[in-house]
Write a protein that holds these residues in place. Structure first.
Motif, PDB file in Angstrom:
ATOM      1  N   PHE A   1      96.660  55.218  45.742  1.00 14.88           N
ATOM      2  CA  PHE A   1      96.824  54.163  44.558  1.00 14.88           C
ATOM      3  C   PHE A   1      97.305  55.134  43.076  1.00 14.88           C
ATOM      4  N   HIS A   2      98.255  54.691  42.431  1.00 12.80           N
ATOM      5  CA  HIS A   2      98.502  55.540  40.910  1.00 12.80           C
ATOM      6  C   HIS A   2      98.036  54.550  39.938  1.00 12.80           C
ATOM      7  N   PRO A   3      97.209  55.051  39.453  1.00 13.16           N
ATOM      8  CA  PRO A   3      96.791  54.344  38.159  1.00 13.16           C
ATOM      9  C   PRO A   3      98.076  53.889  37.056  1.00 13.16           C
ATOM     10  N   GLU A   4      98.845  54.578  36.974  1.00  9.55           N
ATOM     11  CA  GLU A   4      99.948  54.464  36.036  1.00  9.55           C
ATOM     12  C   GLU A   4     100.971  53.067  36.372  1.00  9.55           C
ATOM     13  N   LEU A   5     100.945  52.999  37.842  1.00  6.15           N
ATOM     14  CA  LEU A   5     101.766  51.896  38.368  1.00  6.15           C
ATOM     15  C   LEU A   5     101.165  50.533  38.350  1.00  6.15           C
ATOM     16  N   SER A   6     101.903  49.510  38.431  1.00  3.91           N
ATOM     17  CA  SER A   6     101.445  48.144  38.560  1.00  3.91           C
ATOM     18  C   SER A   6     101.071  47.884  39.821  1.00  3.91           C
ATOM     19  N   GLY A   7     100.393  46.719  39.877  1.00  6.84           N
ATOM     20  CA  GLY A   7      99.860  46.359  41.296  1.00  6.84           C
ATOM     21  C   GLY A   7     101.010  46.263  42.189  1.00  6.84           C
ATOM     22  N   ARG A   8     102.189  45.661  41.864  1.00  6.19           N
ATOM     23  CA  ARG A   8     103.317  45.420  42.746  1.00  6.19           C
ATOM     24  C   ARG A   8     103.783  46.875  43.246  1.00  6.19           C
ATOM     25  N   GLU A   9     103.760  47.690  42.217  1.00  5.87           N
ATOM     26  CA  GLU A   9     104.391  49.074  42.735  1.00  5.87           C
ATOM     27  C   GLU A   9     103.493  49.818  43.867  1.00  5.87           C
ATOM     28  N   ASN A  10     102.064  49.523  43.492  1.00  4.18           N
ATOM     29  CA  ASN A  10     101.082  50.103  44.273  1.00  4.18           C
ATOM     30  C   ASN A  10     101.056  49.446  45.716  1.00  4.18           C
TER      31      ASN A  10
ATOM     32  N   SER B   1      94.640  39.213  48.035  1.00  2.66           N
ATOM     33  CA  SER B   1      93.947  39.980  47.112  1.00  2.66           C
ATOM     34  C   SER B   1      93.414  39.128  45.981  1.00  2.66           C
ATOM     35  N   GLY B   2      93.916  38.122  45.563  1.00  2.39           N
ATOM     36  CA  GLY B   2      93.294  37.340  44.371  1.00  2.39           C
ATOM     37  C   GLY B   2      93.583  38.115  43.107  1.00  2.39           C
ATOM     38  N   VAL B   3      94.409  38.861  42.897  1.00  2.00           N
ATOM     39  CA  VAL B   3      94.917  39.337  41.584  1.00  2.00           C
ATOM     40  C   VAL B   3      96.097  39.043  41.108  1.00  2.00           C
ATOM     41  N   GLN B   4      96.594  37.737  41.521  1.00  2.00           N
ATOM     42  CA  GLN B   4      97.967  37.434  41.534  1.00  2.00           C
ATOM     43  C   GLN B   4      98.478  37.591  39.659  1.00  2.00           C
ATOM     44  N   LYS B   5      97.386  37.315  38.947  1.00  2.16           N
ATOM     45  CA  LYS B   5      97.634  37.299  37.401  1.00  2.16           C
ATOM     46  C   LYS B   5      97.872  38.659  37.096  1.00  2.16           C
ATOM     47  N   PHE B   6      97.497  39.756  37.624  1.00  2.00           N
ATOM     48  CA  PHE B   6      97.614  40.901  37.077  1.00  2.00           C
ATOM     49  C   PHE B   6      98.630  42.108  37.703  1.00  2.00           C
ATOM     50  N   ILE B   7      99.454  41.218  38.538  1.00  2.00           N
ATOM     51  CA  ILE B   7     100.172  42.068  39.693  1.00  2.00           C
ATOM     52  C   ILE B   7     101.251  42.930  38.630  1.00  2.00           C
ATOM     53  N   ASP B   8     101.594  42.696  37.854  1.00  2.00           N
ATOM     54  CA  ASP B   8     102.418  43.484  36.962  1.00  2.00           C
ATOM     55  C   ASP B   8     101.767  44.495  35.881  1.00  2.00           C
ATOM     56  N   THR B   9     100.349  44.333  35.889  1.00  2.00           N
ATOM     57  CA  THR B   9      99.896  45.275  35.091  1.00  2.00           C
ATOM     58  C   THR B   9      99.342  46.647  35.631  1.00  2.00           C
ATOM     59  N   PRO B  10      99.351  47.806  35.064  1.00  2.00           N
ATOM     60  CA  PRO B  10      99.007  49.051  35.613  1.00  2.00           C
ATOM     61  C   PRO B  10      97.752  48.865  36.125  1.00  2.00           C
ATOM     62  N   VAL B  11      97.653  49.428  37.380  1.00  2.00           N
ATOM     63  CA  VAL B  11      96.201  49.506  38.140  1.00  2.00           C
ATOM     64  C   VAL B  11      95.019  50.096  37.458  1.00  2.00           C
ATOM     65  N   LYS B  12      95.497  51.045  36.352  1.00  2.00           N
ATOM     66  CA  LYS B  12      94.583  51.559  35.487  1.00  2.00           C
ATOM     67  C   LYS B  12      93.671  50.600  34.940  1.00  2.00           C
TER      68      LYS B  12
ATOM     69  N   LEU C   1     110.869  58.008  50.330  1.00  2.00           N
ATOM     70  CA  LEU C   1     111.436  57.309  49.246  1.00  2.00           C
ATOM     71  C   LEU C   1     110.598  56.466  48.254  1.00  2.00           C
ATOM     72  N   THR C   2     109.397  56.167  48.715  1.00  4.14           N
ATOM     73  CA  THR C   2     108.481  55.385  47.813  1.00  4.14           C
ATOM     74  C   THR C   2     108.043  56.528  46.897  1.00  4.14           C
ATOM     75  N   LEU C   3     107.527  57.728  47.589  1.00  3.55           N
ATOM     76  CA  LEU C   3     106.794  58.936  46.826  1.00  3.55           C
ATOM     77  C   LEU C   3     107.705  59.360  45.668  1.00  3.55           C
ATOM     78  N   ALA C   4     109.129  59.397  45.946  1.00  2.00           N
ATOM     79  CA  ALA C   4     109.823  59.875  44.965  1.00  2.00           C
ATOM     80  C   ALA C   4     110.083  58.885  43.900  1.00  2.00           C
ATOM     81  N   ILE C   5     110.300  57.549  44.273  1.00  2.00           N
ATOM     82  CA  ILE C   5     110.406  56.343  43.296  1.00  2.00           C
ATOM     83  C   ILE C   5     109.033  56.590  42.342  1.00  2.00           C
ATOM     84  N   ARG C   6     107.649  56.669  42.931  1.00  2.00           N
ATOM     85  CA  ARG C   6     106.644  56.860  42.340  1.00  2.00           C
ATOM     86  C   ARG C   6     106.850  57.836  41.114  1.00  2.00           C
ATOM     87  N   ASP C   7     107.103  58.905  41.511  1.00  2.00           N
ATOM     88  CA  ASP C   7     107.220  60.180  40.590  1.00  2.00           C
ATOM     89  C   ASP C   7     108.058  59.984  39.596  1.00  2.00           C
TER      90      ASP C   7
END
Lengths: 410, 274
Positions: free
Chosen positions: A104-113, A139-150, B27-33
């Protein structure tokens, strides 16, 4: 076509200690080494000579105390680490959940994660896209899916992570203790999902400390001890063999007699033990049993009036309560004492409880010593427990006191 | 799909089929970065332009104006941007791929996939910067009204060579730093030092004209030396891509091939070491 999915033959993993630079032996491992080899040899076999097979659709539980090699075995089977000897074959796609939320990456949104985590766990991007709505729903987090996971709470993070993991469709699934996460409601959802997975013909390898989860999910159980298979068979029999094994390395008793006096000279806690009503040391109890926690302590200096304070936590680290003798109910003279704390039957729920101690004087308030997670006990659920729901459904809650109910016709 | 793991059998080379099967992860890792890189920065994507631009301006002032490096009839900024484009990609891969396994230890300890995906995905992210530098180069061509050299058809070949040398070095460092964490401190120094011993700000002829033969051999053992020289020859027609430059190609190829073999040997123990 054969139904054999997993074949493990003579698998072993040796760790070398004091090896080349960069080697980072975990503290527990070096402890194990000293205990097992007397601190002389440089090799430590975390797993040795393990063989077993799994057929399609089987769910096998792996139990054993900490350091028995469960995690190392799973790590080898999920190919994270390479065996030192032996071999194994797995027919089909494997997914391992050694910890949910990996990557999981904290800067990315739920969707991206969801995409990130899904592909790390072995899904194709197209597959994630197809299951995306289902995952978000679960997951039940629909509302926050575009918020960064952090910005998520830790609970939300775990929900999202498990939702991704639960939608994997491997033929063989390797799981390590995922049930330890989330709130009770979510845990039940997870357990249900895992039952679905097991019933859908997939093969599961499951490591857990939760004996009731092992019993309800698995068709077979392997007990590991010191890296070797000690027993294998029907889960009920194996789990009770494990629990009943009189093993002083479980935390039923803790000798602290070599610990120093607190830095302010007030005293120390010297011994902790759980006992049943017959005075026998125990490391587990039934929900319906009463048991005691004995605390031996020493007052070293006149002037302080220290007393032990017990803080009881459940296995999720939530504090259940705090208890202490109170003012006017404890010795003040220097000397050695034993405090017995009596827990009634039908107080605790089915869980492992951890007790931390303070050694403190109330007036004037001063904490002399803190012992974090000093001792633990596993409380098991008797099938015939009077506080159990008639359908054998899980009784939720941190505690399970038995209350009186009166019902009258109006 | 059948997976067999045997303690006695270990492949020396990476399994390309398995690598290809994990292309989505790559691809996903590159997009993430790419996404994370400029998240919460004020300038955002503009940083991809600001960094090479600043280097170009400083270099043009010092070497173009003050030192007056001889670049024939090619304007110095154009001369410099060709070197900078190659070097900034190389430096990026050295830094990012080199530290990538250590940086991904959380994942490496918990999930299996071909570890090579990690440094490769980092190197892919650097292509973004390379693209920006190439666009700046084209802009300078237009600005000065200069036309590229007739050898331009060789430019793609040298572009590939730049990537090959960068990957070889980056993969070596990523694998070595699993065991020798010290490398994390050496890499910035390598990048700084390498800028001097590679013909980025000056033509390689400056070196060949002024030092004994054995020093020249040493100079061109640096794979980037010959590759940058060739890259500039293909674009601007300056310099000579033959001679000792061939030495760079050999050492670069050696680095590239051995990096995979060494990486593979570290892949075996990585989860136990990080």
């Amino acid at each position: 076509m054969s139904n054999r999915m997993v074949t493990v033959e003579g698998l072993g993993k040796r760790y070398k200690l004091g090896g080349p630079t960069g080697f980072d032996p975990r503290a527990r491992m070096s402890e194990n080494l000293k205990r097992i080899t007397g601190g002389k040899r440089e090799d430590f076999w975390a797993v040795r000579d393990v063989s077993f097979t799994l057929d399609r659709g089987e769910a096998v539980g792996i139990i054993g105390r900490n350091g028995a090699g469960k995690s190392t075995l799973l790590k080898m089977l999920s190919r994270i680490t390479v065996p030192t000897e032996g071999r194994f074959t797995i027919d089909g796609h494997v997914s391992s959940l050694l910890e949910v939320g990996t990557g999981f990456h904290p800067e990315l949104s739920g969707r991206e994660n969801i995409f990130l985590n899904g592909t790390i766990l072995g899904m194709r991007r197209a597959e994630v896209r197809r299951k995306y709505d289902e995952i978000v729903d679960f997951s039940g987090v629909q509302k926050f899916i575009d918020t960064p996971v952090k910005h998520y709470s830790s609970g939300q993070k775990v929900r999202l992570a498990f939702a991704v993991a639960a939608h994997l469709e491997p033929e063989v699934m390797i799981i390590d203790e995922v049930l330890a996460v989330g709130d009770v409601e979510f845990q039940r959802k997870c357990l249900g999902k895992m039952k679905d997975v097991a019933n859908s013909g997939r093969t599961i390898l499951f490591v857990s400390h939760n004996m009731s989860a092992i019993n309800s999910l698995c068709s077979r159980c392997v007990l590991l001890d010191a890296g070797r298979v000690e027993a294998m068979g029907e889960p009920g029999a194996i789990t009770s063999q494990y629990l009943n094994k009189n093993n002083d390395e479980l935390t039923g008793e803790k000798d602290l007699s070599s610990s120093p006096i607190s830095s302010d000279g007030a005293g120390r806690i010297t011994h902790l033990r759980w006992t049943n009503t017959n005075g026998k040391v125990i490391d587990h109890a039934q929900v319906t049993q009463a048991f005691d926690l004995e605390v031996d302590f020493e007052i070293a200096e006149r002037g302080y009036k220290p007393q032990p304070v017990a803080l009881v936590y459940n296995s999720k680290g939530e504090q259940a309560f705090m208890t202490f003798p109170g003012e006017g109910n404890h010795p003040t003279e220097p000397g050695r004492y034993r405090a017995s704390l009596h827990f009634p039957a039908n107080l605790f729920n089915e869980d492992t409880y951890y007790v931390s101690f303070w050694f403190c004087t109330w007036l004037p308030h001063k904490v002399h010593l803190v012992l974090e997670n000093a001792i633990s006990i596993q409380v098991l659920d008797d099938l015939e427990s009077p506080t159990r729901a008639p359908s054998y459904a899980t009784v939720t809650g941190m505690l399970r006191p038995k209350f009186q109910w009166d019902i009258a016709q109006l | 799909m059948r997976i067999t793991v045997d303690a006695k059998h270990w492949k020396v080379l990476p399994d390309l089929r398995e690598l290809f099967a994990h292309r989505d992860l790559f691809l996903t890792l590159a997009i993430r970065d790419l996404k994370v890189r400029y998240a919460q920065t004020v300038l955002g994507l503009a940083w991809a332009v600001v960094q090479p631009l600043a280097t170009l301006i400083i270099m043009s002032l010092i070497f173009g104006r003050a030192v007056q490096v001889e670049t024939g009839n090619v304007p110095y900024p154009l001369f410099a941007i060709v070197g900078i484009s190659a070097w900034s990609y190389f430096a990026f891969v050295l830094k990012e791929s080199g530290g990538s396994i250590i940086g991904a230890q959380e994942i490496v300890r918990k999930i299996y996939f071909p570890r090579l995906i990690i440094p490769l995905s980092k190197a892919a992210v650097g292509l973004m910067d390379l693209l920006v530098a190439l666009l700046m180069m084209i802009a300078l061509f237009v600005w000065y009204g200069v036309s590229p050299s007739a050898h331009l058809i060789f430019a793609p070949l040298y572009l590939v060579l730049i990537i090959v040398v960068a990957l070889g070095t980056g993969i070596w460092i990523s694998a070595l730093s699993i065991r020798f964490r010290d490398l994390q401190h050496v890499v910035p120094f390598m990048i700084q030092f390498g800028l001097f011993i590679t013909p980025i700000a000056y033509p390689a002829s400056k070196i060949t004209a002024s030092v004994p033969h054995w020093v020249q051999v040493m100079y061109f053992l640096n794979p980037m030396a010959g590759v940058v020289e060739g890259w500039r020859w293909s674009i601007l027609g300056l310099g000579d891509p033959g001679g000792l430059c061939i030495l760079s190609l050999v050492s670069g190829a050696f680095l590239f091939v051995t990096s995979f073999i060494y990486f593979r040997s570290m892949e075996r123990v990585v989860a136990d070491l990080v």
